[in-house]
Design a protein around this motif. Sequence first.
Motif, short mmCIF file in Angstrom:
data_model
loop_
_atom_site.label_atom_id
_atom_site.label_comp_id
_atom_site.label_asym_id
_atom_site.label_seq_id
_atom_site.Cartn_x
_atom_site.Cartn_y
_atom_site.Cartn_z
N PHE A 139 11.97 -13.49 -7.36
CA PHE A 139 12.65 -14.01 -6.17
C PHE A 139 13.14 -12.88 -5.28
CE2 PHE A 139 15.82 -13.69 -9.53
CZ PHE A 139 16.87 -13.04 -8.92
N ALA A 140 13.40 -11.70 -5.86
CA ALA A 140 13.88 -10.57 -5.07
C ALA A 140 12.73 -9.84 -4.38
CB ALA A 140 14.65 -9.60 -5.96
N ARG A 141 11.50 -10.12 -4.78
CA ARG A 141 10.35 -9.48 -4.14
C ARG A 141 9.88 -10.23 -2.90
NH1 ARG A 141 8.57 -8.95 -9.61
NH2 ARG A 141 7.07 -10.65 -9.32
N ARG A 142 10.42 -11.40 -2.67
CA ARG A 142 9.98 -12.21 -1.54
C ARG A 142 10.34 -11.53 -0.22
NH1 ARG A 142 11.86 -18.42 -0.11
NH2 ARG A 142 10.59 -18.64 1.78
N VAL A 143 9.38 -11.52 0.71
CA VAL A 143 9.61 -10.98 2.04
C VAL A 143 9.92 -12.15 2.98
CG1 VAL A 143 8.61 -9.72 3.98
CG2 VAL A 143 8.06 -9.04 1.63
N HIS A 144 11.06 -12.09 3.66
CA HIS A 144 11.49 -13.16 4.53
C HIS A 144 11.09 -12.87 5.98
CE1 HIS A 144 13.87 -15.01 1.32
NE2 HIS A 144 14.18 -13.77 0.98
N THR A 145 10.75 -13.90 6.71
CA THR A 145 10.33 -13.73 8.09
C THR A 145 11.51 -13.32 8.96
OG1 THR A 145 10.76 -16.02 8.75
CG2 THR A 145 8.59 -15.53 7.77
N PRO A 146 11.25 -12.58 10.04
CA PRO A 146 12.34 -12.24 10.96
C PRO A 146 13.06 -13.47 11.50
CG PRO A 146 10.42 -10.88 11.40
CD PRO A 146 9.99 -11.92 10.41
N GLU A 147 12.30 -14.57 11.71
CA GLU A 147 12.92 -15.79 12.23
C GLU A 147 13.93 -16.37 11.24
OE1 GLU A 147 9.24 -14.86 14.26
OE2 GLU A 147 9.66 -15.17 12.12
N GLN A 148 13.59 -16.36 9.95
CA GLN A 148 14.51 -16.88 8.95
C GLN A 148 15.75 -16.01 8.85
OE1 GLN A 148 14.54 -19.76 6.28
NE2 GLN A 148 16.47 -18.96 7.10
N VAL A 149 15.54 -14.71 8.86
CA VAL A 149 16.69 -13.80 8.79
C VAL A 149 17.57 -13.95 10.03
CG1 VAL A 149 17.36 -11.38 8.75
CG2 VAL A 149 15.50 -12.17 7.28
N GLU B 148 0.80 -1.21 0.00
CA GLU B 148 0.00 0.00 0.00
C GLU B 148 0.84 1.27 0.00
OE1 GLU B 148 -0.85 -2.61 2.27
OE2 GLU B 148 -2.15 -3.26 0.63
N HIS B 149 2.10 1.16 0.47
CA HIS B 149 2.94 2.34 0.56
C HIS B 149 3.52 2.64 -0.82
CE1 HIS B 149 6.08 5.12 1.77
NE2 HIS B 149 5.53 5.18 2.97
N PRO B 150 3.32 3.84 -1.35
CA PRO B 150 3.74 4.13 -2.74
C PRO B 150 5.23 3.97 -2.98
CG PRO B 150 3.08 6.15 -1.59
CD PRO B 150 2.65 5.01 -0.73
N VAL B 151 6.06 4.35 -2.03
CA VAL B 151 7.51 4.25 -2.22
C VAL B 151 7.94 2.79 -2.20
CG1 VAL B 151 9.77 4.79 -1.23
CG2 VAL B 151 7.97 6.54 -1.29
N LEU B 152 7.50 2.04 -1.21
CA LEU B 152 7.89 0.63 -1.12
C LEU B 152 7.34 -0.16 -2.30
CD1 LEU B 152 7.37 -0.03 2.70
CD2 LEU B 152 9.48 0.57 1.50
N ARG B 153 6.12 0.15 -2.69
CA ARG B 153 5.52 -0.56 -3.83
C ARG B 153 6.32 -0.31 -5.10
NH1 ARG B 153 0.71 1.37 -3.31
NH2 ARG B 153 0.86 3.00 -4.89
N ALA B 154 6.76 0.92 -5.29
CA ALA B 154 7.54 1.25 -6.48
C ALA B 154 8.91 0.58 -6.45
CB ALA B 154 7.70 2.77 -6.59
N LEU B 155 9.52 0.48 -5.27
CA LEU B 155 10.83 -0.15 -5.17
C LEU B 155 10.78 -1.62 -5.57
CD1 LEU B 155 12.20 1.33 -1.81
CD2 LEU B 155 12.98 1.85 -4.12
N ARG B 156 9.69 -2.29 -5.25
CA ARG B 156 9.57 -3.71 -5.55
C ARG B 156 9.08 -3.99 -6.96
NH1 ARG B 156 5.79 -6.74 -2.34
NH2 ARG B 156 7.08 -8.61 -2.54
N ALA B 157 8.46 -3.00 -7.59
CA ALA B 157 7.72 -3.24 -8.83
C ALA B 157 8.58 -3.87 -9.92
CB ALA B 157 7.11 -1.94 -9.33
N ASP B 158 9.82 -3.46 -10.05
CA ASP B 158 10.66 -3.93 -11.16
C ASP B 158 11.70 -4.95 -10.73
OD1 ASP B 158 9.86 -2.21 -13.59
OD2 ASP B 158 10.07 -0.74 -11.99
N GLN B 159 11.58 -5.47 -9.52
CA GLN B 159 12.50 -6.51 -9.09
C GLN B 159 12.02 -7.87 -9.58
OE1 GLN B 159 12.69 -6.11 -4.80
NE2 GLN B 159 14.14 -4.41 -4.90
N PRO B 160 12.93 -8.80 -9.86
CA PRO B 160 12.52 -10.15 -10.26
C PRO B 160 11.75 -10.82 -9.13
CG PRO B 160 14.88 -10.05 -9.85
CD PRO B 160 14.40 -8.64 -9.82
#
Length: 239
Positions: free
Chosen positions: A148-158, A134-146
């Motif tokens: 696999f790069a758009r995946r959000v990882h859980t804090p536990e995994q990180v 929903e956030h315009p800046v974050l949405r734009a940052l992810r829009a052109d990523q492949p």
Amino acid sequence: VTDQAALDEAARQVADGLGAASVVVANAGVAAGGPFRMTDADLWRRVVDVNLVGAANTARAFLPQLTRTRGYFLQVASTAAFGSAPMMSAYCASKAGAESFAQSLRGELEPDGIAVGIAYLHWTGTDMIAGLDEHPVLRALRADQPWFARRVHTPEQVADWLATGVARRAAHVYAPPWLRWCQPLRPLFPLMVSRIARREMRRRPAAEFGAETGFLGAGGRADWEGYTSAARGGSAPLR
């Protein structure tokens, strides 16, 4: 983390209660999105203070203990240090600075037997990126990523990836691990990011990006509220 005296006292309490620290992770971070020219100057500086100056303060407070234990200092950076994204100037500048700080520190501390690592994190599901789509800046940052790069990882995994890096006293920790293959391509990133940014800026009105200028996530907003309260004469908790 921006109060050196408070951090020094915290380090003393750690040593008194648990013994000298053998591992220190500088992880404090806040982010603000929006056009630079529409971002409050104090807000912009606060991002740099927490992310960069806070990292240096943390190192300064714990270095005497790490020297005794010949320990390990891990600086948490970000893929924002790889290629600076428009609308995130303070965050990108601070994370690039934190990376450079850690690299400088590594050369200084190696003779003392202290190892310094740098962790590069990508999209991690903390409250900093809550409402990502929903956030315009974050949405734009992810829009052109492949994909696999758009995946959000859980804090536990990180956290697991970081813990593995700490156990190995790794010079570089990548979360997710595929980020290691981006290192050789870093000279290309500024050109790629600039080209994508120009396309996004033509596609979207400037007002859309400026609508949500400010701190991202509840933690960042809480830090800002505490900081501005203290500036007005109130008191703020250590962050």
